[in-house]
Design an enzyme around this catalytic site. Structure first.
Site, PDB file in Angstrom:
ATOM      1  N   CYS A   1       0.798  -1.059   0.111  1.00  0.00           N
ATOM      2  CA  CYS A   1      -0.138   0.102  -0.057  1.00  0.00           C
ATOM      3  C   CYS A   1       0.791   1.362   0.141  1.00  0.00           C
ATOM      4  O   CYS A   1       2.104   1.241   0.193  1.00  0.00           O
ATOM      5  CB  CYS A   1      -0.894  -0.100   1.140  1.00  0.00           C
ATOM      6  SG  CYS A   1      -2.377   1.129   1.093  1.00  0.00           S
ATOM      7  N   SER A  25      -5.333  11.794  -3.029  1.00  0.00           N
ATOM      8  CA  SER A  25      -5.439  10.307  -3.258  1.00  0.00           C
ATOM      9  C   SER A  25      -4.554  10.551  -4.622  1.00  0.00           C
ATOM     10  O   SER A  25      -4.927  11.182  -5.443  1.00  0.00           O
ATOM     11  CB  SER A  25      -6.243   9.523  -3.482  1.00  0.00           C
ATOM     12  OG  SER A  25      -6.301   8.546  -4.058  1.00  0.00           O
ATOM     13  N   CYS A  62      -3.539  -0.668  -5.990  1.00  0.00           N
ATOM     14  CA  CYS A  62      -4.535  -0.017  -6.593  1.00  0.00           C
ATOM     15  C   CYS A  62      -4.089   0.310  -8.152  1.00  0.00           C
ATOM     16  O   CYS A  62      -3.033   0.761  -8.185  1.00  0.00           O
ATOM     17  CB  CYS A  62      -5.143   1.415  -5.921  1.00  0.00           C
ATOM     18  SG  CYS A  62      -5.981   1.216  -4.262  1.00  0.00           S
TER      19      CYS A  62
END
EC number: 4.2.1.9
Length: 557
Positions: A123, A473, A195
Site C-alpha cells: 500500500c 489520493s 490500486c
C-alpha cells in the site's frame, strides 16, 4: 572475505556466547555466524488487498537468501489501507504510517546489526516508508513491490478502486442505477495487489525502479502472476551480491538518481504524493532537493504515458507495453535521464537499458514516443501566491478549465465539506477551501479522495476548484490543489479565507491567490488565534509536534 560486516558485532567473540545461544534456539548452526544477517521487512497483512499477497514474496525471498549464503531475519511492518480509511479519522494515520514504517525498519535493522535488508510492501505509504529506512540505515538494500492489482470489469468496462469512489457521487446524484452501483462495488477489486492506475503505490514503485533500488520490470507486475514471485527471488539474489560488494543505498540515491525518478514520475503522469515523498526521501539520503526542483523537472519532461486517473490505461497495460524500462529508454534517448547512475544490480542505467528498443512497440498505445507526447510538459506543477508562498501541488495537464476564479466555500474539516457535496450545495464555479488538514493541523495530511470523487461523480470535476493544506489520493483528478504551505494551523493564509472570498487558481501562471485587500488580510491575521491541537497524546500528537511543513516533505526527523 567475510560479509557479516555489521552482524559480527553481536555474533563473534567470547562475550557474545549468550547471543549465539539465542540463535541456536532458532535453528542456527555454528557456521551460520560467519554469514551475513539479512533482514526481510515483511509488510504482509490481511488489512488490505494491497498487502494480502505479500507472504508468498516473503517466503521465496527467505528461501533464496538462505540458498544464496545469507541468514534471513524476518520481521513485520504495519500498514494502513488508504482506500478503506478514506473519509474517516483513520486517514489521519496514513501519512504517519510512512514514518512509523521507516522507524520500525530502522529500529530492527540497526538494533540487530543486520548486514542488509529486503523490504516488501504494497500500500501507498509502504514504499516511501521503506525507502526512507533503507537510506537512514544505509545498509545494502532492495525494495520488492508487492505488485499491482488487476483491473476489474463491469459490463465490459475496466474498473479500478477510483471507479467505486466516483460511483458514490454518480449514484447519489441520480446518475447511476442500483444495479450498476452494486456491480461496480462488487467487481472493482478482483485480486490482491495495489490500486491499479498510476496512483500513489504504482507511482512510487515505478520511481524506485528508476531510482535504481528495485529490479527492472518489477514495479508494474501484477501480484497474482508467477513472474512476481520470480522477481522477488531474483531481488534476494541481487541483494546478496550487493552485500558482498558493499553497495549501499546512498551510493545509488544521488541528486541525479532522484532526477531520474522524478522524470519517470512526470512521464507517467504520477501522483501528487510523490512530491511529498521524494522531499522526504531526499532528506533521508542527505541529498539537496527542494519543492522548486519538481517545477524545474516538470518544464522539461513531457507526459508520454496514457494512464489513469486522467488517462485510459492501468499499470498492467503499461507492463504489457514494455514497462518502466521502455519509458526510461525513451527518456534516456531524449537526453532526459542520467545514464551513468548506478543501480542495485551493479549496472548503470544505460547498461540496464542497452537492450531496450528506442521506439515503443507500434501495437500498444500506452507509451508514446517523445514526438507524440500526450503533453509537452509534466503534469505536477508547483503553484505559488499569497495563499501558498512556500508552494503547493496541482495536476495541471488535461484540464478543460485551467483557470478558475470563484467564491470560496470554506470548511475546517473534510466531513462538513463532504456533507455539503452530498447535499448538492456545491455548484459550478465554487472553490472549496478545506483547511486545518495539514501535517500539524490534521494532523497527518489526510487525503481528499472521497470529496473529489464525489464531485467528479456529480459532474462537477471540471467546474469546481478545491484547495487544501491536506493531500489528495493518487486517484484524484480535476482542478485540485493540495499541500498548501504554510498550513492553516501554523497561521498560513488559507486559515484566514472567509466564506464568499474571491479565490483564483491559475494553472497557466502557476498562481494560487486570495483576492482580498492587504489591509483586510492584516485585520484578519491580527484576530486569528491558533486552535488547540486536535490530539494531545498518542502517535497523532507526536506527529503533529514533530512534522515539518509539507513543502519540506512533512518529515519528522
Amino acid at each position: 572475505m567475510a560479509f557479516n560486516r555489521r552482524s559480527k558485532n553481536i555474533t563473534q567473540g567470547i562475550s557474545r556466547s549468550p547471543n549465539r545461544s539465542m540463535y541456536y534456539a532458532m535453528g542456527y548452526e555454528k557456521e551460520d555466524f560467519d554469514k551475513p544477517m539479512v533482514g526481510v521487512a515483511n509488510g504482509h497483512s490481511t488489512i488490505t488487498p494491497c498487502n494480502s499477497g505479500l507472504q508468498k514474496l516473503a517466503d521465496i525471498a527467505i528461501k533464496t537468501i538462505k540458498d544464496s549464503g545469507g541468514n534471513p531475519q524476518v520481521f513485520g511492518t504495519p500498514t494502513i489501507s488508504d482506500g478503506m480509511s478514506m473519509g474517516t479519522e483513520g486517514m489521519k494515520y496514513s501519512l504517519i504510517s510512512r514514518e512509523v514504517i521507516a522507524d520500525c525498519i530502522e529500529t530492527a535493522v540497526n538494533g540487530q546489526w543486520m548486514d542488509g535488508v529486503l523490504v516488501i510492501g504494497g500500500c501507498d505509504k509502504n514504499m516511501p516508508g521503506g525507502m526512507i529506512a533503507m537510506l537512514r540505515t544505509n545498509v545494502p538494500s532492495i525494495y520488492v513491490y508487492g505488485g499491482t492489482i488487476k483491473p476489474g470489469n463491469w459490463k465490459g468496462k475496466d474498473l479500478t478502486i477510483v471507479s467505486a469512489f466516483e460511483a458514490v457521487g454518480e449514484f447519489t446524484a441520480g446518475r447511476m442505477s442500483q444495479e450498476d452501483f452494486d456491480g461496480i462495488e462488487r467487481n472493482a477489486c478482483p485480486s490482491a495487489g495495489s490500486c491499479g492506475g498510476m496512483y500513489t503505490a504504482n507511482t512510487m514503485s515505478s520511481s524506485f525502479e528508476a531510482l535504481g533500488l528495485a529490479l527492472p520490470y518489477s514495479s508494474t507486475m501484477a501480484n497474482p502472476d508467477d513472474e512476481k514471485v520470480g522477481s522477488a527471488a531474483e531481488s534476494a539474489r541481487v541483494l546478496i551480491e550487493a552485500i558482498k560488494n558493499d553497495l549501499k543505498p546512498r551510493d545509488i540515491v544521488t541528486r541525479k538518481a532522484i532526477e531520474n525518478a522524478v522524470a519517470v514520475i512526470m512521464a507517467t503522469g504520477g501522483s501528487t504524493n510523490a512530491v511529498l515523498h521524494f522531499l522526504a526521501i531526499a532528506h533521508a539520503a542527505e541529498v539537496e532537493w527542494t519543492i522548486d526542483d519538481f517545477e524545474r523537472m516538470r518544464k522539461k519532461v513531457p507526459v508520454i504515458c496514457d494512464l489513469k486517473p486522467s488517462g485510459k490505461y492501468v499499470a498492467t497495460d503499461l507492463h504489457k507495453a514494455g514497462g518502466i524500462p521502455q519509458v526510461m529508454k525513451v527518456l534516456l534517448d531524449a537526453g532526459l535521464l542520467h545514464g551513468d547512475c548506478m543501480t542495485i544490480t551493479g549496472q548503470t542505467v544505460a547498461e540496464a537499458l542497452a537492450h531496450i528498443p528506442s521506439v515503443p512497440r507500434a501495437d500498444q498505445h500506452v507509451i508514446h514516443p517523445i514526438k507524440d507526447a500526450l503533453y509537452e510538459q509534466g503534469h505536477l506543477a508547483i503553484l505559488k501566491g499569497n495563499l501558498s508562498p512556500e508552494g503547493c501541488v496541482a495536476k495541471i495537464t488535461g484540464l478543460k478549465n485551467p483557470v478558475i476564479t470563484g467564491p470560496a466555500r470554506v470548511f475546517d474539516d473534510e466531513y462538513s465539506a463532504m456533507d455539503a457535496i452530498m447535499a448538492n450545495k456545491i455548484v459550478a464555479g465554487d472553490v472549496l477551501v478545506m483547511r486545518y488538514l495539514g501535517p500539524k493541523g490534521g494532523p497527518g495530511m489526510p487525503e481528499m479522495l472521497a470529496p473529489t470523487s464525489a464531485l467528479v461523480g456529480q459532474g462537477l470535476g471540471e467546474s469546481v476548484g478545491l484547495i487544501t493544506d491536506g493531500r489528495f489520493s493518487g486517484g484524484t483528478w480535476g482542478m485540485v490543489v493540495g499541500h498548501v504551505s504554510p498550513e492553516a494551523f501554523v497561521g498560513g493564509l488559507i486559515g484566514l479565507v472567509e466564506e464568499g472570498d474571491s479565490v483564483t487558481i491559475d494553472a497557466h501562471k502557476l498562481l494560487i491567490q486570495l483576492n482580498v485587500p492587504e489591509e483586510e488580510i492584516a485585520r484578519r491575521r491580527a484576530n486569528w488565534k491558533q486552535p488547540a491541537p486536535r490530539y494531545t497524546r498518542g502517535v497523532l500528537s507526536k506527529f503533529a509536534a514533530l512534522a515539518s511543513s509539507a513543502s519540506k516533505g512533512a518529515v519528522t526527523g
